[in-house]
Design a protein around this motif. Sequence first.
Motif, PDB file in Angstrom:
ATOM      1  N   THR A 160       0.820  -1.207   0.000  1.00 40.44           N
ATOM      2  CA  THR A 160       0.000   0.000   0.000  1.00 40.44           C
ATOM      3  C   THR A 160       0.861   1.268   0.000  1.00 40.44           C
ATOM      4  N   ALA A 161       1.983   1.250   0.744  1.00 40.57           N
ATOM      5  CA  ALA A 161       2.867   2.419   0.759  1.00 40.57           C
ATOM      6  C   ALA A 161       3.463   2.662  -0.622  1.00 40.57           C
ATOM      7  N   MET A 162       3.822   1.583  -1.313  1.00 36.80           N
ATOM      8  CA  MET A 162       4.364   1.730  -2.659  1.00 36.80           C
ATOM      9  C   MET A 162       3.316   2.288  -3.622  1.00 36.80           C
ATOM     10  N   LYS A 163       2.082   1.814  -3.519  1.00 33.53           N
ATOM     11  CA  LYS A 163       1.016   2.325  -4.386  1.00 33.53           C
ATOM     12  C   LYS A 163       0.843   3.829  -4.195  1.00 33.53           C
ATOM     13  N   ASN A 164       0.833   4.267  -2.945  1.00 29.51           N
ATOM     14  CA  ASN A 164       0.666   5.688  -2.660  1.00 29.51           C
ATOM     15  C   ASN A 164       1.877   6.500  -3.128  1.00 29.51           C
ATOM     16  N   PHE A 165       3.061   5.925  -2.945  1.00 34.04           N
ATOM     17  CA  PHE A 165       4.287   6.599  -3.382  1.00 34.04           C
ATOM     18  C   PHE A 165       4.279   6.797  -4.895  1.00 34.04           C
ATOM     19  N   ARG A 166       3.913   5.749  -5.612  1.00 29.82           N
ATOM     20  CA  ARG A 166       3.942   5.803  -7.082  1.00 29.82           C
ATOM     21  C   ARG A 166       2.900   6.785  -7.632  1.00 29.82           C
ATOM     22  N   LYS A 167       1.768   6.894  -6.953  1.00 28.13           N
ATOM     23  CA  LYS A 167       0.750   7.856  -7.380  1.00 28.13           C
ATOM     24  C   LYS A 167       1.308   9.272  -7.374  1.00 28.13           C
ATOM     25  N   LYS A 168       2.136   9.560  -6.374  1.00 26.40           N
ATOM     26  CA  LYS A 168       2.648  10.920  -6.204  1.00 26.40           C
ATOM     27  C   LYS A 168       3.926  11.174  -6.995  1.00 26.40           C
ATOM     28  N   TYR A 169       4.798  10.171  -7.048  1.00 22.82           N
ATOM     29  CA  TYR A 169       6.125  10.399  -7.630  1.00 22.82           C
ATOM     30  C   TYR A 169       6.394   9.612  -8.908  1.00 22.82           C
ATOM     31  N   GLY A 170       5.456   8.758  -9.302  1.00 22.31           N
ATOM     32  CA  GLY A 170       5.633   8.005 -10.527  1.00 22.31           C
ATOM     33  C   GLY A 170       6.637   6.869 -10.387  1.00 22.31           C
ATOM     34  N   VAL A 171       7.081   6.345 -11.499  1.00 23.00           N
ATOM     35  CA  VAL A 171       8.004   5.211 -11.518  1.00 23.00           C
ATOM     36  C   VAL A 171       9.446   5.728 -11.523  1.00 23.00           C
ATOM     37  N   ILE A 172      10.196   5.339 -10.499  1.00 29.60           N
ATOM     38  CA  ILE A 172      11.605   5.704 -10.383  1.00 29.60           C
ATOM     39  C   ILE A 172      12.414   4.409 -10.402  1.00 29.60           C
ATOM     40  N   GLU A 173      13.401   4.342 -11.265  1.00 27.77           N
ATOM     41  CA  GLU A 173      14.179   3.121 -11.429  1.00 27.77           C
ATOM     42  C   GLU A 173      14.817   2.688 -10.117  1.00 27.77           C
ATOM     43  N   ASN A 174      14.730   1.393  -9.823  1.00 25.12           N
ATOM     44  CA  ASN A 174      15.281   0.766  -8.618  1.00 25.12           C
ATOM     45  C   ASN A 174      14.614   1.244  -7.327  1.00 25.12           C
ATOM     46  N   VAL A 175      13.503   1.975  -7.475  1.00 23.12           N
ATOM     47  CA  VAL A 175      12.768   2.445  -6.293  1.00 23.12           C
ATOM     48  C   VAL A 175      11.299   2.067  -6.392  1.00 23.12           C
ATOM     49  N   SER A 176      10.600   2.623  -7.376  1.00 28.59           N
ATOM     50  CA  SER A 176       9.160   2.374  -7.497  1.00 28.59           C
ATOM     51  C   SER A 176       8.802   1.654  -8.792  1.00 28.59           C
ATOM     52  N   ASP A 177       9.743   0.910  -9.331  1.00 31.30           N
ATOM     53  CA  ASP A 177       9.480   0.138 -10.539  1.00 31.30           C
ATOM     54  C   ASP A 177       9.062  -1.294 -10.209  1.00 31.30           C
ATOM     55  N   LYS A 178       8.530  -1.488  -9.023  1.00 31.68           N
ATOM     56  CA  LYS A 178       7.996  -2.777  -8.576  1.00 31.68           C
ATOM     57  C   LYS A 178       6.795  -2.489  -7.690  1.00 31.68           C
ATOM     58  N   ASP A 179       6.149  -3.528  -7.166  1.00 25.31           N
ATOM     59  CA  ASP A 179       4.900  -3.342  -6.421  1.00 25.31           C
ATOM     60  C   ASP A 179       5.082  -3.344  -4.908  1.00 25.31           C
ATOM     61  N   TYR A 180       6.288  -3.199  -4.433  1.00 27.92           N
ATOM     62  CA  TYR A 180       6.515  -3.260  -2.989  1.00 27.92           C
ATOM     63  C   TYR A 180       7.766  -2.483  -2.611  1.00 27.92           C
ATOM     64  N   PHE A 181       7.801  -2.053  -1.359  1.00 30.18           N
ATOM     65  CA  PHE A 181       9.023  -1.522  -0.772  1.00 30.18           C
ATOM     66  C   PHE A 181       9.724  -2.649  -0.032  1.00 30.18           C
ATOM     67  N   THR A 182      11.055  -2.606   0.001  1.00 25.50           N
ATOM     68  CA  THR A 182      11.822  -3.598   0.747  1.00 25.50           C
ATOM     69  C   THR A 182      11.529  -3.451   2.238  1.00 25.50           C
ATOM     70  N   ASN A 183      11.306  -4.575   2.855  1.00 20.70           N
ATOM     71  CA  ASN A 183      10.958  -4.596   4.272  1.00 20.70           C
ATOM     72  C   ASN A 183      12.097  -4.056   5.138  1.00 20.70           C
ATOM     73  N   SER A 184      11.822  -3.017   5.924  1.00 14.31           N
ATOM     74  CA  SER A 184      12.723  -2.430   6.922  1.00 14.31           C
ATOM     75  C   SER A 184      14.160  -2.298   6.411  1.00 14.31           C
ATOM     76  N   ILE A 185      15.127  -2.971   7.067  1.00 13.02           N
ATOM     77  CA  ILE A 185      16.540  -2.806   6.713  1.00 13.02           C
ATOM     78  C   ILE A 185      17.081  -3.965   5.884  1.00 13.02           C
ATOM     79  N   HIS A 186      16.187  -4.820   5.381  1.00 15.17           N
ATOM     80  CA  HIS A 186      16.637  -6.013   4.670  1.00 15.17           C
ATOM     81  C   HIS A 186      17.416  -5.686   3.396  1.00 15.17           C
ATOM     82  N   VAL A 187      18.349  -6.563   3.084  1.00 11.78           N
ATOM     83  CA  VAL A 187      18.978  -6.531   1.769  1.00 11.78           C
ATOM     84  C   VAL A 187      17.880  -6.832   0.749  1.00 11.78           C
ATOM     85  N   PRO A 188      17.752  -6.036  -0.303  1.00 12.91           N
ATOM     86  CA  PRO A 188      16.712  -6.288  -1.303  1.00 12.91           C
ATOM     87  C   PRO A 188      16.755  -7.723  -1.804  1.00 12.91           C
ATOM     88  N   VAL A 189      15.590  -8.296  -2.030  1.00 10.71           N
ATOM     89  CA  VAL A 189      15.498  -9.714  -2.361  1.00 10.71           C
ATOM     90  C   VAL A 189      16.161 -10.054  -3.687  1.00 10.71           C
TER      91      VAL A 189
END
Length: 730
Positions: free
Chosen positions: A577-606
Amino acid sequence: MEIIKRNGVKETFNDQKIFNAIYKANQNAEVKPDDRMLDSEISAVTNRVVAKCSAMDKIPGVEDIQDFVEEELMARGFHAVAKAYIKYRYLHTMRRDRYEEMMEIVRDKVTASNVQNQNANVDEFSFGGRMGETSDAILKNYALEYCMSKMARENHLNNEVYIHDLSHYALGDHNCLSVPFDHLLATGFNTRQTDVRPANSVNTAFQLVAVIFQLQSLQQFGGVSATHLDWTMVPYVKKSFYKHYRDGLKYLDEKEMPADFTNEMSIGDEKYKEYSPKAYKFAYDMTEKETFQAVEGMYHNLNTLQSRSGNQLPFTSINYGTCTSPEGRMVIKALLEASIEGVGRLHKTAIFPCGIFQCMKGVNRREGDPNYDLFQLALKSTAKRLYPNYANVDWSGNAGYDINDPRTYFSTMGCRTANGWDINGFGQMKDGRGNICPTTIIMPTLAMEADRDVEKFMALLDKKIHEAKDMLLERFEWICSQNPQSASFMYENGLMSGYIPSEGIRSALKHGTLALGQLGLAETLQLLIGKNQTTEEGMALAKRIEGLFKQRCAEFKEEYKLNFGVYYTPAENLCYTAMKNFRKKYGVIENVSDKDYFTNSIHVPVWEEVTPFEKIDIESQLTGYSSAGCITYVELDSSVKHNTKAIETVVNYAMDHDIPYFAINIPNDTCLECGYTDEINECCPMCGSKKIRRLRRVTGYLTGDYKTNFNLGKQQETEMRTKHTGIEMF
């Protein structure tokens, strides 16, 4: 004459409603009382509006009438009244629109026409799920409008600081709890309808564990945990053994139980063996069998007793692994063997309870330790069932625990929630304490608001940490204002420790945790410096960010005498849901909002291709900043199932690198026709069936088939998980 209402229904024209609306506006107009319209003037305006409506070549609508009212008021110079009328009209329109919007949401929830799978453990298609989701929608709106400050509401709506479980915010219940089973099983407890006697056998004790879990889950909205179930069950194994030994004497040796034998004697006591070897063997075998059956019963109950709307099972966790007495070892063995056995006709992997094996130096970590054999059994269970996860009793963050009191050993509540040092007197005691309420800072939003400038971001983050603190305090006060009768089972039976009736429920709640969480560290670093924490520069900034979280929580803890802690949020639904709201406001940003989720907390991206050891190396540099809960997990290939030594090496590596809570993900697919369990592609290799349940970890716990139970963001994240391979030892 007729009028057409907004819903299209025709109704008889009523000019009194026009008069009443103008009259109310006149009363609210910002003018002196002597300058208000006279009733005769209101009547004149009303008559002019009626005349205009009569002159129309169509049936007038509500909006037509309101337009005429405004025109007539302005034309006659009643500007203040016109202004008040316009405001009145706007507010009514807004309320009507909000109502209609809410009814659309209710319709979607009631009909299950827009299932979101916000919680993988809830069936939103079921009658109970539909009722629960509908109730949640209404209560969330109520919470935002009436239960919090404007600052808190705007932070939530602006996708800056997320308020978890808004429907429960409205109700005022709390999140998680570590249940004091030692006390409850020894003394019994009261329920609304009756009272329950103390347990007198291991079978009864395990039944009561399931009952207590279920009852307590209805007093809160998060998980329930047993912090040291192996130690808890020791007295009841003794009681069962005593009964079986007495029966063995009677039927095998035709002897009576000696007067100095009691049901508090250890089953390893030499007096038992010396008095009757045959009765001892009989009693041991029967007790072992009873213990296993009791554990099986608990597993069955916790996977079938649906205690919340939406066919939802209680979120249960059991910590164990450190008790070295014969009784404790028997319980640990039974817990692990039942986990390996699975539940039901097809021996499926149990979803609950979340099993957590507590690793402890000198107890179970190395060959020669008294419970090392049980650690090996735990690894076997993990290889097949994903559970248990592993808690690090020697974690530096749990310094000061009492080695003689397992209630102080490091334990977690399933997905990752943990209790740190209690500033109000309980120290490292875990039982009877829990996460009171969490909130989560959505850091990528702040990075964009700071124009992707590091220093601006740090200043804004500091501001939002302080606001998140205030939001937690608001909610804490609201929870403290509730009547203890709202959770009578919890307070009457002492499940939440420290409760003093004369002082109110704050006396207990103050020992819990106020969790200040976060989301999307990797994306935040990417926005700020173009690199994530897998790089040296990214890690340096990550430590600066986490250091600020830790510093501020420590300051808040001292200032308010409440247990503020840094929380690495599970974000099961929020990542999407946070990613959906982020993308509505800022659009698609490479390596940030070009997927449907944010990386959980401090995890190394999957998607990062690293070995298990590299992932542990990276995340272990950050987990120490968290006191309210975190988890590190690695993705291993299915071939590792047959190499428990490899799993042991990885688990020990995590423990030695001060990871507090660790889990291993291994593909766990089950054929629903024949029960074959392994990594399965299109169809079962044994029977050819395509009915496959694809079990995966959603956060710290498991759920059913991820392709149907997870939200879209979590589904994509699961699909993108890279196997952490390339390890020579395999």
